[in-house]
Design an enzyme around this catalytic site. Structure first.
Site, PDB file in Angstrom:
ATOM      1  N   GLU A  75     -33.361  10.980 -28.969  1.00 27.90           N
ATOM      2  CA  GLU A  75     -32.412  10.259 -28.314  1.00 27.90           C
ATOM      3  C   GLU A  75     -31.320  10.187 -29.087  1.00 27.90           C
ATOM      4  O   GLU A  75     -30.124  10.141 -28.399  1.00 27.90           O
ATOM      5  CB  GLU A  75     -33.005   8.949 -27.931  1.00 27.90           C
ATOM      6  CG  GLU A  75     -34.225   8.889 -26.887  1.00 27.90           C
ATOM      7  CD  GLU A  75     -34.761   7.524 -26.453  1.00 27.90           C
ATOM      8  OE1 GLU A  75     -34.740   7.166 -25.580  1.00 27.90           O
ATOM      9  OE2 GLU A  75     -35.498   7.126 -27.545  1.00 27.90           O
ATOM     10  N   GLY A 108     -37.186   8.381 -30.353  1.00 28.24           N
ATOM     11  CA  GLY A 108     -35.832   7.905 -30.512  1.00 28.24           C
ATOM     12  C   GLY A 108     -35.092   8.887 -31.369  1.00 28.24           C
ATOM     13  O   GLY A 108     -33.705   8.920 -31.515  1.00 28.24           O
ATOM     14  N   ALA A 114     -38.987   5.899 -33.485  1.00 30.27           N
ATOM     15  CA  ALA A 114     -39.144   4.520 -33.767  1.00 30.27           C
ATOM     16  C   ALA A 114     -39.978   4.286 -34.992  1.00 30.27           C
ATOM     17  O   ALA A 114     -41.110   5.062 -34.955  1.00 30.27           O
ATOM     18  CB  ALA A 114     -39.500   3.576 -32.617  1.00 30.27           C
ATOM     19  N   GLU A 172     -42.925   8.574 -25.418  1.00 30.96           N
ATOM     20  CA  GLU A 172     -43.052   7.308 -25.527  1.00 30.96           C
ATOM     21  C   GLU A 172     -44.047   6.872 -24.430  1.00 30.96           C
ATOM     22  O   GLU A 172     -44.960   5.931 -24.665  1.00 30.96           O
ATOM     23  CB  GLU A 172     -41.884   6.509 -25.296  1.00 30.96           C
ATOM     24  CG  GLU A 172     -40.699   6.563 -25.987  1.00 30.96           C
ATOM     25  CD  GLU A 172     -40.026   7.797 -26.287  1.00 30.96           C
ATOM     26  OE1 GLU A 172     -38.821   7.722 -27.067  1.00 30.96           O
ATOM     27  OE2 GLU A 172     -40.262   8.877 -25.540  1.00 30.96           O
TER      28      GLU A 172
END
Length: 264
Positions: free
Chosen positions: A118, A115, A70, A138
Site C-alpha cells: 500500500e 501495508g 503492519a 489482509e
C-alpha cells in the site's frame, strides 16, 4: 526511551532535488509500527511543504523486503481504543505519501506485502526487482487492506484484477505483478533503487511547476467525468502558461540549451 530512527532521508542529484526516504527497520523487515508510521507521516508532511523537492523515492535498506506491512506483533497487544488511535497515525503515513505534490516512486526488492504494498501503491510509479513479491494478504488475518489498497489497487489495475488479488490474499512475483499492472517496471534483482533514482533524476530535471501541475491535474481529474477533468486540466495549464518556468522553457528551447528553472 528514545525511539530509534526507522526512516532515513538522503538527497540526490544536482541541486539535491531528489529525496530518498529509506525504510530501515531490519529486525522486523520494515513492518510498520506506530512509531514507524509517525516517522513516515512526519517526513512526508515536511517534504510536501519543501518547494526544493522535485521527486521522492521510497526504498528499503533491508535486502529481503521493501516492507511486510503492519507490525502484527505490536497490534496483537493493542486494546480497541489503542487500535483506533493507531489508525489515525497509520492513515497519516499512507495519506502523506499519497498527498506528495511531486512524483513519488517506490523501489521494491523482496517482499512488499499488505501495508508495504500500500505504501508503494500510494506512489505514482513502482519499480520492482526481479525477485520481488507483492500481495495484499489482509483478509487472511481478518481485516481488509486499510492503507488505501482497496481503492488504489482497483484504480490501478481495474475491478476484477484487484478483486482476485485481494480476495485470494495471494502473493505474486514481479513479472506477474507487471503483467497485471500492479508494478510499472521490472528490473534485474537488486537494481530497483538505482532505476527509481534514475527516473526521479530525469523527472527532477524538468519544470518544477510543470511536473507539480501535471500531477495535480492527473490526480484531481482521475475520478471525475471527462468534461470536469478537462476543466481541471485547463486550470493546471493556466498555472504553467503564465509561469516563469514556461518563459524559461521556451527560451531554452529556442536557444538550444538546458533550462535553468527558477526557484519555486
Amino acid at each position: 526511551m528514545t525511539t530509534p530512527v526507522m526512516l532515513r532521508e538522503t538527497r540526490h542529484g544536482e541541486g539535491d532535488h531528489v529525496v530518498e526516504l529509506v525504510l530501515d527497520r531490519p529486525e522486523a523487515l520494515n513492518a510498520i509500527s506506530t512509531a514507524f508510521a509517525e516517522q513516515i507521516a512526519s517526513a512526508t508532511r515536511r517534504l510536501a511543504d519543501d518547494r526544493s523537492v522535485r521527486a521522492v523515492v521510497l526504498s528499503s535498506a533491508v535486502e529481503r523486503a521493501f516492507c511486510v506491512g503492519a507490525d502484527l506483533k505490536e497490534r496483537n497487544g493493542l486494546s480497541d481504543a489503542e487500535l483506533m488511535a493507531q489508525r489515525v497515525i497509520t492513515r497519516g503515513a499512507y495519506g502523506g505519501v499519497l498527498a506528495l505534490p511531486v512524483p513519488a516512486l517506490a523501489a521494491i526488492e523482496g517482499f512488499a506485502l499488505g501495508g508495504g504494498l500500500e505504501l508503494a501503491l500510494a506512489c505514482d510509479l513502482i519499480v520492482a526487482g526481479q525477485g520481488a513479491q507483492v500481495g495484499l494478504p489482509e483478509v487472511s488475518v481478518g481485516v481488509i487492506p486499510g492503507g488505501g489498497g482497496t481503492q488504489l489497487l482497483t484504480r490501478r489495475v481495474g475491478w476484477s484484477r484487484a478483486a482476485s488479488l485481494i480476495f485470494t490474499a495471494r502473493r505474486v512475483p514481479a513479472q506477474e505483478a507487471a503483467a497485471l499492472g500492479v508494478v510499472d517496471e521490472v528490473v534485474a534483482a537488486g537494481s530497483a533503487r538505482d532505476r527509481a533514482l534514475e527516473l526521479a533524476t530525469l523527472i527532477a530535471g524538468h519544470s518544477p511547476v510543470g511536473i507539480r501541475s501535471a500531477k495535480r491535474a492527473m490526480r484531481l481529474g482521475a475520478d471525475v467525468d471527462l468534461a470536469t477533468g478537462l476543466e481541471v486540466e485547463d486550470a493546471a495549464w493556466r498555472t504553467t502558461a503564465f509561469s516563469a518556468d514556461r518563459q524559461e522553457g521556451v527560451s531554452a528551447f529556442a536557444e538550444r540549451r538546458r533550462p535553468r528553472w527558477p526557484d519555486v
